[in-house]
Design a protein around this motif. Sequence first.
Motif, PDB file in Angstrom:
ATOM      1  N   LEU A  56       0.835  -1.209   0.000  1.00  0.00           N
ATOM      2  CA  LEU A  56       0.000   0.000   0.000  1.00  0.00           C
ATOM      3  C   LEU A  56       0.870   1.259   0.000  1.00  0.00           C
ATOM      4  N   LEU A  57       1.962   1.217   0.750  1.00  0.00           N
ATOM      5  CA  LEU A  57       2.856   2.372   0.821  1.00  0.00           C
ATOM      6  C   LEU A  57       3.498   2.637  -0.544  1.00  0.00           C
ATOM      7  N   LEU A  58       3.984   1.593  -1.195  1.00  0.00           N
ATOM      8  CA  LEU A  58       4.615   1.758  -2.508  1.00  0.00           C
ATOM      9  C   LEU A  58       3.604   2.190  -3.569  1.00  0.00           C
ATOM     10  N   GLN A  59       2.393   1.653  -3.486  1.00  0.00           N
ATOM     11  CA  GLN A  59       1.380   2.046  -4.462  1.00  0.00           C
ATOM     12  C   GLN A  59       0.924   3.487  -4.239  1.00  0.00           C
ATOM     13  N   ALA A  60       0.879   3.909  -2.975  1.00  0.00           N
ATOM     14  CA  ALA A  60       0.541   5.312  -2.689  1.00  0.00           C
ATOM     15  C   ALA A  60       1.618   6.236  -3.249  1.00  0.00           C
ATOM     16  N   ILE A  61       2.878   5.855  -3.113  1.00  0.00           N
ATOM     17  CA  ILE A  61       3.987   6.642  -3.669  1.00  0.00           C
ATOM     18  C   ILE A  61       3.884   6.700  -5.183  1.00  0.00           C
ATOM     19  N   ARG A 160       8.986   7.622   5.101  1.00  0.00           N
ATOM     20  CA  ARG A 160       8.515   6.527   5.951  1.00  0.00           C
ATOM     21  C   ARG A 160       8.958   5.178   5.395  1.00  0.00           C
ATOM     22  N   TYR A 161       8.838   5.016   4.088  1.00  0.00           N
ATOM     23  CA  TYR A 161       9.233   3.748   3.471  1.00  0.00           C
ATOM     24  C   TYR A 161      10.732   3.498   3.650  1.00  0.00           C
ATOM     25  N   LEU A 162      11.535   4.525   3.420  1.00  0.00           N
ATOM     26  CA  LEU A 162      12.978   4.363   3.561  1.00  0.00           C
ATOM     27  C   LEU A 162      13.370   4.073   5.008  1.00  0.00           C
ATOM     28  N   CYS A 163      12.683   4.699   5.961  1.00  0.00           N
ATOM     29  CA  CYS A 163      12.965   4.440   7.372  1.00  0.00           C
ATOM     30  C   CYS A 163      12.640   3.003   7.757  1.00  0.00           C
ATOM     31  N   LEU A 164      11.633   2.433   7.130  1.00  0.00           N
ATOM     32  CA  LEU A 164      11.251   1.036   7.405  1.00  0.00           C
ATOM     33  C   LEU A 164      12.242   0.045   6.802  1.00  0.00           C
ATOM     34  N   HIS A 165      13.077   0.541   5.891  1.00  0.00           N
ATOM     35  CA  HIS A 165      14.005  -0.358   5.191  1.00  0.00           C
ATOM     36  C   HIS A 165      15.438   0.188   5.237  1.00  0.00           C
ATOM     37  N   LEU A 166      15.821   0.695   6.404  1.00  0.00           N
ATOM     38  CA  LEU A 166      17.156   1.275   6.531  1.00  0.00           C
ATOM     39  C   LEU A 166      18.259   0.229   6.329  1.00  0.00           C
ATOM     40  N   HIS A 167      17.926  -1.028   6.602  1.00  0.00           N
ATOM     41  CA  HIS A 167      18.933  -2.087   6.460  1.00  0.00           C
ATOM     42  C   HIS A 167      19.256  -2.374   4.999  1.00  0.00           C
ATOM     43  N   GLU A 168      18.404  -1.890   4.106  1.00  0.00           N
ATOM     44  CA  GLU A 168      18.646  -2.054   2.671  1.00  0.00           C
ATOM     45  C   GLU A 168      18.294  -0.743   1.953  1.00  0.00           C
ATOM     46  N   ILE A 169      18.861   0.338   2.451  1.00  0.00           N
ATOM     47  CA  ILE A 169      18.467   1.674   2.026  1.00  0.00           C
ATOM     48  C   ILE A 169      18.726   1.908   0.540  1.00  0.00           C
ATOM     49  N   GLU A 170      19.851   1.410   0.032  1.00  0.00           N
ATOM     50  CA  GLU A 170      20.162   1.650  -1.379  1.00  0.00           C
ATOM     51  C   GLU A 170      19.150   0.971  -2.290  1.00  0.00           C
ATOM     52  N   GLN A 171      18.818  -0.279  -1.973  1.00  0.00           N
ATOM     53  CA  GLN A 171      17.826  -1.000  -2.762  1.00  0.00           C
ATOM     54  C   GLN A 171      16.450  -0.362  -2.625  1.00  0.00           C
ATOM     55  N   SER A 172      16.139   0.123  -1.432  1.00  0.00           N
ATOM     56  CA  SER A 172      14.836   0.761  -1.197  1.00  0.00           C
ATOM     57  C   SER A 172      14.700   2.051  -2.001  1.00  0.00           C
ATOM     58  N   TRP A 173      15.801   2.825  -2.089  1.00  0.00           N
ATOM     59  CA  TRP A 173      15.782   4.058  -2.877  1.00  0.00           C
ATOM     60  C   TRP A 173      15.569   3.741  -4.351  1.00  0.00           C
ATOM     61  N   GLN A 174      16.166   2.657  -4.826  1.00  0.00           N
ATOM     62  CA  GLN A 174      15.957   2.238  -6.197  1.00  0.00           C
ATOM     63  C   GLN A 174      14.526   1.768  -6.414  1.00  0.00           C
ATOM     64  N   GLU A 179      14.357   9.595  -7.991  1.00  0.00           N
ATOM     65  CA  GLU A 179      15.385  10.582  -8.335  1.00  0.00           C
ATOM     66  C   GLU A 179      15.154  11.183  -9.721  1.00  0.00           C
ATOM     67  N   SER A 180      14.957  10.337 -10.720  1.00  0.00           N
ATOM     68  CA  SER A 180      14.741  10.841 -12.084  1.00  0.00           C
ATOM     69  C   SER A 180      13.429  11.601 -12.180  1.00  0.00           C
ATOM     70  N   PHE A 181      12.440  11.182 -11.387  1.00  0.00           N
ATOM     71  CA  PHE A 181      11.135  11.871 -11.386  1.00  0.00           C
ATOM     72  C   PHE A 181      11.284  13.307 -10.895  1.00  0.00           C
ATOM     73  N   PHE A 182      11.955  13.481  -9.759  1.00  0.00           N
ATOM     74  CA  PHE A 182      12.147  14.820  -9.206  1.00  0.00           C
ATOM     75  C   PHE A 182      12.993  15.686 -10.138  1.00  0.00           C
ATOM     76  N   LEU A 183      14.074  15.116 -10.662  1.00  0.00           N
ATOM     77  CA  LEU A 183      14.966  15.888 -11.528  1.00  0.00           C
ATOM     78  C   LEU A 183      14.265  16.313 -12.817  1.00  0.00           C
ATOM     79  N   ASP A 184      13.420  15.438 -13.357  1.00  0.00           N
ATOM     80  CA  ASP A 184      12.686  15.767 -14.575  1.00  0.00           C
ATOM     81  C   ASP A 184      11.696  16.901 -14.309  1.00  0.00           C
ATOM     82  N   LEU A 185      11.018  16.855 -13.173  1.00  0.00           N
ATOM     83  CA  LEU A 185      10.086  17.933 -12.833  1.00  0.00           C
ATOM     84  C   LEU A 185      10.822  19.261 -12.651  1.00  0.00           C
ATOM     85  N   LEU A 186      11.950  19.205 -11.973  1.00  0.00           N
ATOM     86  CA  LEU A 186      12.726  20.424 -11.772  1.00  0.00           C
ATOM     87  C   LEU A 186      13.183  21.020 -13.096  1.00  0.00           C
TER      88      LEU A 186
END
Length: 208
Positions: A56-61, A160-174, A179-186
Amino acid sequence: MSSKELKKRLETLLFADIASFWLDLYRQKYRQLVNELSQWELIKNQPDGHDEDDWLLLQAIAFLTHKIDTLQHQLTKLDADHSRFIEKLSHAELKAERQFHILDYAATLGADKQQLQQDQEAFTRWFDEGAMINRYQDKVSELEQSLKFLIGKLGDLTHRYLCLHLHEIEQSWQTVNLESFFLDLLEHTDNDAIKNSLLEPWQTKLLY
């Protein structure tokens, strides 16, 4: 999960950690967001074995990125339509021609047949291009407020999602893939208010 149960879960998800002041201020926007998200087809296709809260968290994002992208395109079109309107007015020499462009732009901004009739009648009293500029500015303000709200909520949920997955933060960010979404909007927005709201999650919530 029934539609009622899904909405309840989404309310819990979206309203978590929200102070009552902000919840009251944005209650209508939250209610609309819950209704739209609950109707999103992708949220109903949870894979077997996937944690429901994570899903649900990922789909909301994902929904928020879709919604933000849609509204940003609307804002871009609104600005382009306004520029064309101003350009047409600058070349209109006859009163009838100016009135035609004003009514045409009123329709572009969403005026229905009844509103257009009222606008045409108002030419004899006060109605002119200034009224159209005010309508344009009102629509810009409405879109800006919606975008800032959604971008802020996207930052909250991603944090919130990243905090729940701090043990695998790099994979969670991917996984959230923002990143590309924010940069494209900017890159594609000239609106300072939207740029500032896009930068805020990077400067606070999403930085560790």
